[in-house]
Motif scaffolding. Structure first.
Motif, short mmCIF file in Angstrom:
data_model
loop_
_atom_site.label_atom_id
_atom_site.label_comp_id
_atom_site.label_asym_id
_atom_site.label_seq_id
_atom_site.Cartn_x
_atom_site.Cartn_y
_atom_site.Cartn_z
N GLU A 217 0.81 -1.21 0.00
CA GLU A 217 0.00 0.00 0.00
C GLU A 217 0.85 1.27 0.00
N ILE A 218 1.50 1.51 -1.11
CA ILE A 218 2.19 2.80 -1.24
C ILE A 218 1.24 3.70 -2.00
N ILE A 219 0.77 4.71 -1.29
CA ILE A 219 -0.27 5.57 -1.87
C ILE A 219 0.38 6.72 -2.64
N THR A 248 12.88 13.80 5.60
CA THR A 248 12.41 12.83 6.57
C THR A 248 10.91 12.56 6.38
N GLY A 249 10.53 11.30 6.51
CA GLY A 249 9.11 10.93 6.45
C GLY A 249 8.52 10.86 5.05
N THR A 250 9.37 10.90 4.02
CA THR A 250 8.82 10.87 2.64
C THR A 250 8.58 9.45 2.15
N GLY A 251 8.99 8.46 2.93
CA GLY A 251 8.72 7.06 2.53
C GLY A 251 9.93 6.34 1.99
N LYS A 252 11.13 6.76 2.42
CA LYS A 252 12.36 6.13 1.88
C LYS A 252 12.41 4.65 2.26
N GLU A 253 12.09 4.37 3.54
CA GLU A 253 12.15 2.97 3.96
C GLU A 253 11.08 2.13 3.26
N LEU A 254 9.92 2.76 3.07
CA LEU A 254 8.82 2.07 2.40
C LEU A 254 9.24 1.67 0.98
N ASP A 317 20.07 2.95 6.39
CA ASP A 317 19.27 4.16 6.54
C ASP A 317 20.15 5.27 7.11
N LEU A 399 -3.92 9.77 0.84
CA LEU A 399 -3.08 9.34 1.98
C LEU A 399 -3.87 9.45 3.28
N PHE A 403 -4.78 6.43 5.91
CA PHE A 403 -4.43 6.37 7.34
C PHE A 403 -5.69 6.34 8.21
N ILE A 435 4.99 12.54 5.13
CA ILE A 435 3.89 11.58 5.31
C ILE A 435 3.82 11.07 6.74
N ARG A 436 5.00 10.95 7.39
CA ARG A 436 4.97 10.48 8.78
C ARG A 436 4.16 11.45 9.64
N GLU A 439 0.53 10.96 8.92
CA GLU A 439 0.11 9.69 9.54
C GLU A 439 -0.18 9.90 11.04
N1 LIG Z 1 3.40 6.72 -0.24
C1 LIG Z 1 3.08 6.29 0.97
N2 LIG Z 1 1.93 5.64 1.15
C2 LIG Z 1 1.56 5.23 2.38
N3 LIG Z 1 2.29 5.40 3.48
C3 LIG Z 1 3.47 6.03 3.35
C4 LIG Z 1 3.91 6.50 2.09
N4 LIG Z 1 5.12 7.08 2.26
C5 LIG Z 1 5.40 6.99 3.56
N5 LIG Z 1 4.42 6.35 4.21
C6 LIG Z 1 4.38 6.08 5.67
O1 LIG Z 1 5.02 7.18 6.31
C7 LIG Z 1 5.83 6.77 7.39
C8 LIG Z 1 7.24 7.25 7.16
O2 LIG Z 1 7.78 6.57 6.04
P1 LIG Z 1 9.29 6.05 6.03
O3 LIG Z 1 9.69 5.59 7.39
O4 LIG Z 1 9.44 5.12 4.91
O5 LIG Z 1 10.01 7.45 5.73
P2 LIG Z 1 11.55 7.77 5.66
O6 LIG Z 1 11.74 8.69 4.52
O7 LIG Z 1 12.35 6.51 5.66
O8 LIG Z 1 11.76 8.56 7.01
P3 LIG Z 1 13.14 8.92 7.79
O9 LIG Z 1 14.00 9.68 6.83
O10 LIG Z 1 12.69 9.78 8.92
O11 LIG Z 1 13.72 7.61 8.21
C9 LIG Z 1 5.76 5.26 7.41
O12 LIG Z 1 4.84 4.85 8.38
C10 LIG Z 1 5.25 4.88 6.04
O13 LIG Z 1 4.47 3.71 6.07
#
Ligand SMILES: Nc1ncnc2c1ncn2[C@@H]1O[C@H](COP(=O)(O)OP(=O)(O)OP(=O)(O)O)[C@@H](O)[C@H]1O
Length: 531
Positions: A217-219, A248-254, A317, A399, A403, A435-436, A439
């Motif tokens: 579910e990547i939105i 930060t929080g843009t979904g890199k880990e996702l 990371d 998004l 959530f 996005i974090r 959320e």
């Molecule tokens: N496109 C998306 N669709 C749904 N949920 C998302 C999306 N992008 C991010 N999220 C949610 O937002 C939160 C932050 O995402 P993530 O941890 O991947 O960000 P990050 O860029 O790795 O953050 P950081 O740099 O702080 O480590 C997570 O809970 C993730 O599930």
């Protein structure tokens, strides 16, 4: 006909031999053998000094294995040298004993008059030995060593050859038992190590399962997100290193997980290392592992994340935070595809796909000397830049709904809509935490809402770029940490302070209990803040 005295002596020897073999039968290690052997030999009365020399596996050398630690010669300055020295089997003495079925006695003085004298024979003279009798020690048809006994000259060795040979056979059996036992112990150690490794993997996986969401579910339907999806699909099936950039929080880990989950490595682990949260002195051990005792505190052997990720993916990371000295080590591991545990004796081959992520501008870091250029070029093979949420406001409604659905279900609240005013506010906000932040905000809003619709959203006050900062806006503008603190506090209040267990704050926040505890500590949340 044997004289009575002789019969009595044979009976006595028989019972001594029986006691000797009984004592040796239960022996499992060298220390026990040393003790029992000395005690039992002395019971025979006639035997003084002894030493046992063992042959090397290739039968070319012999070396001291056992001696009577109570003997005075152990204090001699040359003793350590004699103990560790390996001597040639064909030294004109050892080979004679090994070839002889019968015990062979040697006069030490005479031996020392030979042209070439092995060092251990010179040593015998130095410690004042007069005569020694050598017996080969055999296991089946194979010679394994020589037992040297110091027996008075007037003792009839040929008449008592059987007794002496029985002693040597018993020793052979005890040595074989020790050898088998050492093998079992070594195997148990290996099993124990594997058990420990599996345990570490299990703990790791358990934590991972708790922190992973549904990654299908990547939105995002915006132009930027479509471009991101396209890039992900281009690289996912390969082994190429990927560098994910974004605030930060843009979904890199996702995105990293999506790449791993769609790669041929999907059946193996994706292991995450957060280079920012570990103290510099622990990152090396975290990445490469360490051997027991390699540094203070290394009480157990530890498998590093590189090894855990073998045949899988390693997600580095916050790579921009990696200390310079570790950047060199990481680069070497990436180039050589092998790692060395701290305190380890050799290198270990690893087959790992690297995905790195950072919210730093690595080119700037490089220019300012904080990031090595060689490492940068090694990881910047396929960069994917994730857009901040403010540059794609069209994704915010989907998004937010996503959530809303997830958290209303998780929190057991029947909320299924966001009012139009609240939605407008959401799309107009600048989302520094991306996005974090969205959320967390939706989750908090659900907790604070009574009814089935979120009508109000408590957004941090935004600064209008055209207006000067007032003291009010300055105090209202919250940092990401402050937002996170507020969010954790609301969930903790909702859970009445319960962190672990079913329905506890950790479960509701979707993080392991240990992670939540460290966040609580870091953000300075205390029990009194809950009430
Ligand atoms: N496109 C998306 N669709 C749904 N949920 C998302 C999306 N992008 C991010 N999220 C949610 O937002 C939160 C932050 O995402 P993530 O941890 O991947 O960000 P990050 O860029 O790795 O953050 P950081 O740099 O702080 O480590 C997570 O809970 C993730 O599930």
């Amino acid at each position: 006909m044997m004289a009575n005295a002789e019969i009595r002596q044979r009976e006595n020897e028989k019972s001594l031999l029986l006691s000797f073999s009984n004592a040796l039968a239960s022996i499992r290690n060298k220390e026990q053998l040393a003790k029992e052997f000395s005690d039992e030999l002395r019971k025979f009365g006639v035997i003084g000094n002894y030493s046992l020399r063992l042959l090397s596996a290739d039968q070319k050398y012999h070396q001291m294995y056992l001696y009577d630690a109570r003997d005075a010669f152990t204090e001699h300055p040359g003793f350590n040298h004699i103990l560790t020295m390996q001597c040639d089997v064909n030294d004109g003495i050892t080979n004679l004993v090994l070839d002889s079925q019968e015990p062979l006695s040697f006069n030490i003085q005479e031996l020392n008059e030979r042209k070439t004298v092995p060092p251990y024979v010179k040593w015998w003279r130095e410690i004042g030995l007069i005569e020694l009798t050598g017996l080969r020690v055999r296991l089946g048809e194979v010679n394994i060593g020589i037992l040297w006994l110091s027996i008075p000259q007037d003792y009839d060795k040929s008449a008592n050859a059987l007794l002496l040979k029985s002693i040597s056979s018993q020793i052979a059996i005890a040595l074989s038992n020790i050898h088998s036992n050492e093998k079992v112990v070594a195997q148990l150690e290996v099993i124990e190590k594997y058990k420990q490794q599996l345990e570490e993997e299990k703990v790791y996986l358990r934590e991972e399962i708790q922190t992973t969401h549904n990654y299908d579910e990547i939105i995002g339907n915006s132009k930027e997100m479509k471009k991101t999806f396209q890039m992900v699909s281009q690289v996912e099936a390969t082994d190429s290193t990927v560098l994910i950039l974004g605030e930060t929080g843009t979904g890199k880990e996702l995105i990293a997980r999506a790449i791993h989950n769609n790669s041929p490595r999907r059946d193996r682990l994706m292991i995450k290392v957060n280079c920012a949260t570990l103290p510099a002195n622990l990152i090396e051990s975290e990445l490469f592992g360490h051997e027991k005792g390699s540094f203070t505190g290394a009480t157990e052997r530890r498998v590093g994340k590189f090894e855990l990720a073998d045949k899988g993916t390693l997600f580095l990371d916050e790579i921009g935070e990696l200390p310079l000295e570790l950047q060199v080590k990481l680069l070497r591991a990436l180039q050589e595809k092998e790692i060395e545990r701290i305190g380890g004796r050799g290198t270990i081959k690893v087959d790992v796909r690297i995905i790195a992520a950072t919210n730093r501008d690595l080119e700037k870091e490089m220019a300012e000397g904080r990031f090595r250029s060689d490492l940068y070029y090694r990881i910047n093979i396929f960069p994917i830049s994730l857009p901040p949420l403010r540059s794609r406001p069209e994704d915010i409604p989907s998004l937010a709904s996503h959530f809303l659905q997830r958290f209303s279900k998780k929190l057991g609240k029947p909320i299924d809509a966001i009012g139009s005013n609240a939605m407008r506010e959401l799309t107009q906000y600048s989302w520094p935490g991306n996005i974090r932040e969205l959320e967390h905000l939706i989750e908090r809003s659900i907790l604070l809402t009574n009814g089935t619709m979120i009508k109000e959203i408590q957004l941090p006050v935004m600064r209008d770029k055209n207006k000067p900062l007032t003291s009010e806006t300055v105090t209202c503008l919250k940092t990401i940490d402050e937002n996170e603190r507020d969010h954790i506090l609301s969930v903790l209040k909702y859970c009445r302070g319960r962190i672990g267990g079913e329905g506890g704050a950790a479960e509701r926040l979707g993080v392991p209990k240990s992670t939540l505890n460290s966040k609580i500590k870091r953000l300075g949340i205390r029990r009194e803040h809950l009430y």
